[in-house]
Scaffold this motif. Structure first.
Motif, PDB file in Angstrom:
ATOM      1  N   GLN A 153       0.827  -1.198   0.000  1.00 11.70           N
ATOM      2  CA  GLN A 153       0.000   0.000   0.000  1.00 11.70           C
ATOM      3  C   GLN A 153       0.867   1.256   0.000  1.00 11.70           C
ATOM      4  O   GLN A 153       0.598   2.223  -0.720  1.00 11.70           O
ATOM      5  CB  GLN A 153      -0.912  -0.007   1.227  1.00 11.70           C
ATOM      6  N   LEU A 154       1.948   1.217   0.776  1.00 12.64           N
ATOM      7  CA  LEU A 154       2.848   2.367   0.851  1.00 12.64           C
ATOM      8  C   LEU A 154       3.579   2.578  -0.474  1.00 12.64           C
ATOM      9  O   LEU A 154       3.791   3.725  -0.909  1.00 12.64           O
ATOM     10  CB  LEU A 154       3.846   2.161   1.994  1.00 12.64           C
ATOM     11  N   LEU A 155       3.952   1.489  -1.137  1.00 11.67           N
ATOM     12  CA  LEU A 155       4.613   1.603  -2.444  1.00 11.67           C
ATOM     13  C   LEU A 155       3.653   2.185  -3.482  1.00 11.67           C
ATOM     14  O   LEU A 155       4.058   2.971  -4.352  1.00 11.67           O
ATOM     15  CB  LEU A 155       5.114   0.230  -2.892  1.00 11.67           C
ATOM     16  N   LEU A 156       2.379   1.800  -3.402  1.00 17.03           N
ATOM     17  CA  LEU A 156       1.374   2.340  -4.308  1.00 17.03           C
ATOM     18  C   LEU A 156       1.178   3.838  -4.054  1.00 17.03           C
ATOM     19  O   LEU A 156       1.074   4.632  -5.013  1.00 17.03           O
ATOM     20  CB  LEU A 156       0.052   1.593  -4.112  1.00 17.03           C
ATOM     21  N   GLU A 157       1.144   4.228  -2.791  1.00 15.23           N
ATOM     22  CA  GLU A 157       1.020   5.644  -2.457  1.00 15.23           C
ATOM     23  C   GLU A 157       2.216   6.434  -2.975  1.00 15.23           C
ATOM     24  O   GLU A 157       2.076   7.566  -3.439  1.00 15.23           O
ATOM     25  CB  GLU A 157       0.915   5.815  -0.939  1.00 15.23           C
ATOM     26  N   LYS A 158       3.394   5.832  -2.927  1.00 13.72           N
ATOM     27  CA  LYS A 158       4.595   6.509  -3.438  1.00 13.72           C
ATOM     28  C   LYS A 158       4.478   6.740  -4.943  1.00 13.72           C
ATOM     29  O   LYS A 158       4.816   7.818  -5.448  1.00 13.72           O
ATOM     30  CB  LYS A 158       5.831   5.663  -3.128  1.00 13.72           C
ATOM     31  N   GLU A 159       3.992   5.721  -5.648  1.00  8.35           N
ATOM     32  CA  GLU A 159       3.837   5.844  -7.107  1.00  8.35           C
ATOM     33  C   GLU A 159       2.779   6.890  -7.456  1.00  8.35           C
ATOM     34  O   GLU A 159       2.983   7.722  -8.360  1.00  8.35           O
ATOM     35  CB  GLU A 159       3.446   4.479  -7.687  1.00  8.35           C
ATOM     36  N   GLN A 160       1.654   6.877  -6.724  1.00  6.95           N
ATOM     37  CA  GLN A 160       0.599   7.867  -6.973  1.00  6.95           C
ATOM     38  C   GLN A 160       1.095   9.278  -6.661  1.00  6.95           C
ATOM     39  O   GLN A 160       0.772  10.238  -7.363  1.00  6.95           O
ATOM     40  CB  GLN A 160      -0.626   7.534  -6.131  1.00  6.95           C
ATOM     41  N   ASN A 161       1.897   9.391  -5.611  1.00  6.70           N
ATOM     42  CA  ASN A 161       2.458  10.693  -5.253  1.00  6.70           C
ATOM     43  C   ASN A 161       3.387  11.212  -6.345  1.00  6.70           C
ATOM     44  O   ASN A 161       3.379  12.419  -6.664  1.00  6.70           O
ATOM     45  CB  ASN A 161       3.208  10.580  -3.924  1.00  6.70           C
ATOM     46  N   LEU A 210       4.549  17.614  -2.285  1.00  5.70           N
ATOM     47  CA  LEU A 210       5.901  17.425  -1.761  1.00  5.70           C
ATOM     48  C   LEU A 210       5.872  17.022  -0.286  1.00  5.70           C
ATOM     49  O   LEU A 210       6.674  16.178   0.158  1.00  5.70           O
ATOM     50  CB  LEU A 210       6.718  18.710  -1.935  1.00  5.70           C
ATOM     51  N   LEU A 211       4.953  17.630   0.494  1.00  2.96           N
ATOM     52  CA  LEU A 211       4.807  17.239   1.905  1.00  2.96           C
ATOM     53  C   LEU A 211       4.351  15.789   2.016  1.00  2.96           C
ATOM     54  O   LEU A 211       4.825  15.044   2.893  1.00  2.96           O
ATOM     55  CB  LEU A 211       3.811  18.160   2.606  1.00  2.96           C
ATOM     56  N   GLN A 212       3.438  15.395   1.143  1.00  6.10           N
ATOM     57  CA  GLN A 212       2.998  13.995   1.129  1.00  6.10           C
ATOM     58  C   GLN A 212       4.162  13.069   0.791  1.00  6.10           C
ATOM     59  O   GLN A 212       4.303  11.983   1.353  1.00  6.10           O
ATOM     60  CB  GLN A 212       1.863  13.820   0.117  1.00  6.10           C
ATOM     61  N   LYS A 213       5.005  13.537  -0.138  1.00  5.48           N
ATOM     62  CA  LYS A 213       6.175  12.745  -0.531  1.00  5.48           C
ATOM     63  C   LYS A 213       7.109  12.541   0.661  1.00  5.48           C
ATOM     64  O   LYS A 213       7.610  11.427   0.899  1.00  5.48           O
ATOM     65  CB  LYS A 213       6.917  13.436  -1.662  1.00  5.48           C
ATOM     66  N   ILE A 263       5.591   9.991   3.023  1.00  6.47           N
ATOM     67  CA  ILE A 263       5.697   8.629   2.478  1.00  6.47           C
ATOM     68  C   ILE A 263       7.132   8.129   2.584  1.00  6.47           C
ATOM     69  O   ILE A 263       7.378   6.974   2.967  1.00  6.47           O
ATOM     70  CB  ILE A 263       5.209   8.606   1.015  1.00  6.47           C
ATOM     71  N   GLU A 264       8.097   8.992   2.264  1.00  3.19           N
ATOM     72  CA  GLU A 264       9.500   8.580   2.341  1.00  3.19           C
ATOM     73  C   GLU A 264       9.907   8.269   3.781  1.00  3.19           C
ATOM     74  O   GLU A 264      10.693   7.352   4.033  1.00  3.19           O
ATOM     75  CB  GLU A 264      10.394   9.678   1.759  1.00  3.19           C
TER      76      GLU A 264
END
Length: 372
Positions: free
Chosen positions: A95-103, A166-169, A172-173
């Motif tokens: 799920q976190l990897l998917l959020e990273k890709e969407q971000n 960018l804040l979301q990024k 996530i990171e």
């Protein structure tokens, strides 16, 4: 006739012997031989004995974090020595990897929007020149200024959206970085859960500590908490290792009592304060979890004292016998602290007096005695 004479002589001798025995007993009773000791100042120590448990001094537990995902890999094994910051395990989180890709897609879209608006703003000068030829300079400027204001507003919104992405990024990171768990302390990996990868572990996944750094943990009463202080010497004993003692010192006395769920709301429950004791002997032959007795020395001072067996009790009074001019004199005394061998005498005796040690039950006040 002679027979009667001999019988009379025998009876007389028997009477003389019995009288002699009684006289001897009477004399002996009045002149008991007693052991004495001089009353003098001795070093008195106050002690508090409480149970404790041998524990690891510095230990760290790593627990399963379901919100991080599934355990993908454990990077250490039992017995490994690790430093602070050493990677211990890694989670996988789809799920976190998917959020990273969407971000990443949202960020790319935001930058495209910003570039588009900036190009539109840059093209307005050329557009204003063309409009001037058609509707005149004033009308052209009026139309272009209105459009420019709108585009500047659009550019601000696009930049705000980009900053949000960018804040979301960053969030996530950070979460992705937390998927790799590192050690909080330096030590040895003592245990690893076999079920960690299945996500069903109830306790800790990993247990890290320094096996050679041990302390003793225990609890003391509110009364003892007023006497026990840090750095006081402690003697440690274990029933598992008879005849062996270790020395240590109080290293911590909690300011607040320990929380006991069973005692909550019960005013009659005993209040306990946690304490810790360090061990000076690094080669202690005991393992974490062993039950120990902590003999804590709370005070050390000089005081008049006599052997414990010299002090007798009559109801609420304490008394001793002293020898004066060959007689046992009974004296009422006020006692204080006691050690393993001696009892403090606060009042009733003076330095130099000779006290009878272990007075027998036959001893009476003013009875004549002989000192050994």
């Amino acid at each position: 006739m002679k027979k009667k004479i001999w019988i009379g002589i025998g009876v007389a001798c028997l009477i003389i012997i019995l009288v002699g025995i009684n006289v001897f007993r009477t004399v002996n009773k009045e002149n008991l031989t007693v052991d004495t000791i001089k009353v003098e100042e001795r070093e008195m120590t106050g002690n508090v004995m409480v149970p404790g448990t041998l524990s690891l001094r510095n230990e760290s537990f790593v627990y399963l974090s379901p919100e991080s995902g599934n355990v993908a890999e454990i990077l250490v094994k039992e017995g490994d020595k690790v430093e602070e910051g050493t990677p211990l395990l890694r989670y996988e989180n789809e799920q976190l990897l998917l959020e990273k890709e969407q971000n990443a897609l949202s960020l790319e879209s935001s930058y495209l929007r910003i570039n588009q608006v900036e190009k539109q703003i840059n093209d307005l000068d050329e557009k204003e020149e063309d409009l001037t030829k058609q509707v005149g300079k004033d009308e052209a400027k009026k139309q272009v200024d209105a459009e420019r204001d709108q585009l500047k507003t659009d550019l601000k919104l696009a930049n705000l959206e980009a900053r949000q992405v960018l804040l979301q990024k960053e969030t996530i990171e950070k979460k992705l970085g937390e998927l790799e768990v590192v050690s909080e302390i330096s030590g040895t990996v003592l245990s690893i859960s076999k079920d960690a990868s299945k996500g069903v572990t109830q306790g800790a996944i990993l247990h890290i500590a320094k096996p050679d750094e041990l302390i003793v943990k225990g609890s003391i009463s509110e009364y003892d908490s007023l006497k026990i202080k840090e750095k006081q010497p402690v003697t440690l004993r274990s029933d598992v290792v008879p005849g062996k003692e270790w020395v240590g010192a109080v290293s911590k006395v909690n300011l607040l009592p320990e929380q006991n769920e069973n005692a909550m709301g019960n005013e009659d429950s005993a209040v306990q304060y946690p304490i810790e004791v360090t061990i000076d002997d690094k080669g202690i032959k005991a393992k974490p979890g062993f039950k120990l007795i902590m003999d804590i020395q709370t005070e050390k001072r000089k005081a008049l004292a006599v052997p414990l067996e010299a002090v007798k009790q009559d109801a609420e009074e304490y008394y001793v016998f002293v020898v004066k001019e060959g007689k046992a004199i009974r004296k009422i005394v006020k006692t204080g602290a006691a050690s393993d061998e001696y009892m403090e005498i606060k009042t009733g005796l003076e330095t130099g007096e000779r006290v009878i040690v272990s007075p027998s039950n036959e001893l009476q006040n003013n009875m004549e005695v002989n000192e050994k």
